[in-house]
Design an enzyme around this catalytic site. Structure first.
Site, PDB file in Angstrom:
ATOM      1  N   ASP A 121       0.820  -1.036  -0.058  1.00 39.67           N
ATOM      2  CA  ASP A 121       0.088  -0.007   0.071  1.00 39.67           C
ATOM      3  C   ASP A 121       1.154   1.302   0.007  1.00 39.67           C
ATOM      4  OD1 ASP A 121      -1.996   1.750   0.066  1.00 39.67           O
ATOM      5  OD2 ASP A 121      -3.241   0.648   1.715  1.00 39.67           O
TER       6      ASP A 121
HETATM    7  C1  BGC Z   1      -4.915   3.211   0.289  1.00 42.30           C
HETATM    8  C2  BGC Z   1      -5.161   2.006  -0.945  1.00 42.30           C
HETATM    9  C3  BGC Z   1      -5.121   2.738  -2.088  1.00 42.30           C
HETATM   10  C4  BGC Z   1      -3.682   3.404  -2.354  1.00 42.30           C
HETATM   11  C5  BGC Z   1      -3.563   4.153  -3.605  1.00 42.30           C
HETATM   12  C6  BGC Z   1      -3.664   3.941  -0.070  1.00 42.30           C
HETATM   13  O1  BGC Z   1      -3.906   5.085   1.064  1.00 42.30           O
HETATM   14  O2  BGC Z   1      -5.004   2.508   1.409  1.00 42.30           O
HETATM   15  O3  BGC Z   1      -6.581   1.625  -0.454  1.00 42.30           O
HETATM   16  O4  BGC Z   1      -5.286   1.797  -3.163  1.00 42.30           O
HETATM   17  O5  BGC Z   1      -3.663   4.469  -1.289  1.00 42.30           O
HETATM   18  O6  BGC Z   1      -4.606   5.289  -3.893  1.00 42.30           O
END
Ligand code: BGC
Length: 762
Positions: free
Chosen positions: A287
């Site tokens: 993530d």
């Molecule tokens: C979130 C994810 C997301 C990623 C990219 C993160 O902060 O937890 O779910 O896919 O950002 O945008």
């Protein structure tokens, strides 16, 4: 004749055989291709494939000058995310393909969570349809649009089970139940990926957030999670596994720790469980900055160490941290095994191969396709239909709803005339200027009917402007500068003229979603006060309630005759709300999270485990598992939702009262539409296993069927009961087991109101 039957019987076997043969040939071809390519790659270029930087300064027209572009030219970037638009993506892809040494195409990802420009209901809302075909179709439409606009990889489905309405991200998942969550996870993957990723209208799914993210302590964002293995497997893990079994091409590691180790650098999780036990063959992405956050978790001191740990754990792609991409020195110094880099690089190249990017790196950037499919009428119609299935009718005293299209209607509320809030959280590609407000939706529905629609905002979202700013960030601001009193008086004045009041109230869309945890989940103060004043007028009030989470609706339930939980139903919310209000659509959604009476009940699930002292009635009873000041029951149970018609369940029986462990028994029930209009009902099957080695919940969902019945029509629903449907992960080896003993089979319209029959398992 006999020969014909043998030939016919062999057809599926031959087809499966051919499919397996084709897959093996394709795999072999892919292996050869990737081998040959990797033979030409430097260590730096291999590491580059593991790098997913933030789009940063790459925007149309500037791509050539940006730092990321320079990295792309040097082969140091594997993909980019959340860059919108086929033209911009094409230009960046051109840099990778034409200006880097080996011309390896980039992977373009995006958070396409509940639709692209055509936005479907937030996942929590979508789950309330219990309609797997509709959910699959929503993902298919999302893929069709996104792939027409340059995207070939989505960071969805989010399958985190959650028992805590304080957590803002409960809006992004499918609620609290692992069985339903698993079916939805499969449907989403099928919708995104279709039959083959080689089809340019399909995109690669990414199951997230692996694992257990939905169990964040106290519902506080990015917090720690503590389910033990028994509960992890029985409550949380199944939807991830279901998505993987459905063929999801990628997995995103969660921010949280599992067994005390951050998921991103957790070898047990990513390697032993995901790959070795579950057989996952795709790639794992971190993530956002998950890799470098190993330092914040306090499990290592520098980024290089974090990167080594993550690579060793089985991470393949590093979102934003730029940790893996800088491992060349460590590999050369023998601090990190180069074979792990090869393995990760191979998985990234295989993903690109499967997506057809080596055949045509621009296959997702066909500008003419974009104009044809993105936000096209057919997709919008589909989204409107599905939105209508997601709304949950919580209350409808004396059949106030549906409303006739006549007389004077006062539409009041902070959510009645806002465009950017309709799509809900996590709609990166949304184009709010193309969507309608509720007011416009109702105006359109009433046009030409003679009915009169009056409108007043009535109040801001809440009295505290700073709090409102947090709940309406990212372009969703809606603060009205007028005084609370002036707004209220305007609303009361139009309400006095009306036959009925529609109150469009609740949360704004950024009050749920990422980093929107809240402890106050009641109707925000200014809106509540306005409702109290409106109620004093003695007119019927219909509450159209917006929310990205389960909320506390005690006052509303006691004081208002009709309540529709409309969640955030996406780009077509306004029309879909009008469809339901005026009865063009008969509501059929059912809750996939129970609604509490008080925030203090969290964490809270209908899958209440047996305790030594549970008071099933939920009331106070000294020395039992209960509260002394409120009932421990929900206000609205899991699986609950009304319709404009009524359904009766009769003739519930089991084909046998005894089932051998390896046998099957059928549960039958007849459902009749006893009202005057057609409607859909979601028939639910629960089981209970009162005596097992591991403690089981009092009831747990193990089947459902969505039926559409004409007025007066009956249909029989049959569920097949067997070890697969009835088992659980037993506490010792965590293997799926059914134990002998007396069980209960329960069928009904929600988790509370069921008919029960005993079944003895031998
Ligand atoms: C979130 C994810 C997301 C990623 C990219 C993160 O902060 O937890 O779910 O896919 O950002 O945008």
């Amino acid at each position: 004749m006999k020969r014909l039957w043998i030939i016919l019987a062999l057809v599926p076997v031959l087809l499966i055989g051919c499919k397996q043969h084709n897959e093996a040939t394709e795999d072999a071809q892919m292996r050869v291709f990737v081998d040959q390519l990797m033979a030409k790659m430097t260590l730096e270029e291999k590491l580059g494939q593991l790098n997913l930087p933030v789009t940063g300064d790459i925007v149309t027209g500037q791509a050539r000058e940006s730092n990321v572009a320079e990295d792309i030219r040097h082969g140091l970037v594997g993909g980019l995310f959340n860059l919108k638009g086929a033209a911009a993506i094409r230009e960046v892809q051109r840099i990778a393909v034409e200006e880097s040494r080996l011309g390896i195409p980039l992977l373009f990802g995006m958070d396409v969570i509940h639709g692209y420009e055509t936005v479907f209901p937030i996942p929590l809302g979508l789950s309330c349809s219990w309609d797997m075909a509709a959910i699959e179709r929503s993902a298919q439409v999302a893929a069709r649009e996104a792939t027409a606009d340059g995207i070939c990889w989505t960071f969805s489905p989010m399958v985190d089970i959650c028992h805590d309405g304080r957590w803002g991200r409960i809006s992004e998942g499918s609620g609290e139940d692992p069985y339903l969550g698993s079916r939805i996870a499969e449907a989403m993957v099928r919708g995104y990926q279709g039959e083959s990723l080689a089809d340019p209208e399909t995109m690669m799914a990414c199951v997230k957030h692996f694992a257990l993210y939905g169990a964040v302590e106290a519902g506080r964002e990015y917090n720690n999670v503590y389910p033990d293995d028994f509960h992890a497997f029985n409550e949380y893990m199944q939807p991830y596994k279901a998505a993987i079994d459905a063929g999801a091409g990628s997995v995103m590691a969660a921010f949280n720790t599992v067994h005390g180790i951050p998921s991103t650098g957790n070898k047990w999780l990513l390697n032993d469980l995901l790959r070795d036990q579950w057989g996952f063959r795709g790639f794992v992405v971190s993530d956002y900055c998950g890799l470098e956050q190993l330092r914040d978790h306090g499990v290592c001191t520098d980024k290089e160490q974090a990167a080594i740990q993550c690579l060793e754990a089985g991470l393949d792609m590093d979102m934003v941290s730029a940790g893996l991409v800088n491992l060349a020195e460590a590999v050369r110094a023998g601090k990190c095994d180069g074979r792990l880099v090869d393995a990760a690089c191979r998985r990234m190249l295989e993903a690109k191969y499967k997506l057809g990017l080596f055949d045509d790196p621009y296959r997702y950037c066909d500008l003419s396709r974009r104009d044809e499919v993105v936000l096209c009428d057919a997709h919008r119609a589909e989204a409107r239909r599905i939105a209508g299935e997601c709304m949950v009718l919580l209350k409808n005293e004396r059949n106030l709803l549906p409303l006739p299209k006549r007389g004077t209607i006062a539409l009041i509320g902070a959510l009645a005339n806002t465009r950017p809030n309709m799509s809900g959280t996590w709609a990166v590609a949304a184009v709010p200027e193309r969507y309608k407000t509720v007011r416009e939706g109702l105006e359109d529905a009433l046009r030409g009917t003679g009915a009169k629609l009056l409108y007043a905002k009535g109040s801001n979202l809440m009295y505290d402007a700073a709090q409102e700013a947090i709940g309406t960030m990212f372009g969703r601001e809606m603060r009205d500068p007028r005084s609370a009193e002036a707004m209220r008086q305007e609303a009361l004045a139009i309400a006095r003229q009306a036959d009925v009041i529609i109150a469009a109230m609740g949360e704004a869309s950024e009050m749920s979603g990422e980093c929107s945890s809240r402890v106050d989940i009641e109707m925000p103060d200014a809106q509540h006060d306005l409702l109290v004043e409106l109620k004093k007028l003695g007119k019927p009030i219909v509450l159209v309630h917006f929310a990205g989470r389960p909320t506390v609706l005690n006052w509303e339930t006691e004081n208002l005759p009709a309540i529709i939980e409309s969640w955030f139903c996406g780009s077509e919310s306004a029309d879909a709300i009008a469809d339901v209000l005026f009865g063009d659509v008969n509501p059929s959604g059912k809750l996939t999270v129970q609604l509490p009476r008080h925030v203090g009940q969290y964490p809270f699930s209908y899958r209440q485990m047996r305790t030594s002292r549970l008071n099933e009635a939920g009331d106070f009873n000294k020395f039992s598992t209960c509260y002394s000041d409120i009932s421990s029951k929900p206000l609205y149970p899991f699986g609950y939702g009304l319709s404009y018609t009524t359904f009766e369940y009769t003739n519930f029986y089991l084909t046998d009262s005894v089932m051998p462990l390896d046998g099957k028994v059928e549960a039958h029930v007849t459902v009749t539409n006893t009202g005057k209009r057609p409607g859909s009902e979601i028939v639910q099957l629960y089981i209970s296993d009162p005596v097992a080695k591991g403690v089981r919940p009092y009831r747990e969902l193990r089947g459902f069927e969505r039926l559409t019945l004409a007025a007066g029509e009956s249909k029989e629903v049959v569920f097949v009961l067997d070890a697969e449907r009835m088992g659980y992960f037993e506490p010792y080896h965590l293997t799926w087991t059914l134990e002998p003993g007396e069980m209960q089979v329960m069928i009904g319209a929600n988790s509370r109101d069921t008919q029960n029959l005993p079944l003895r398992v031998l």
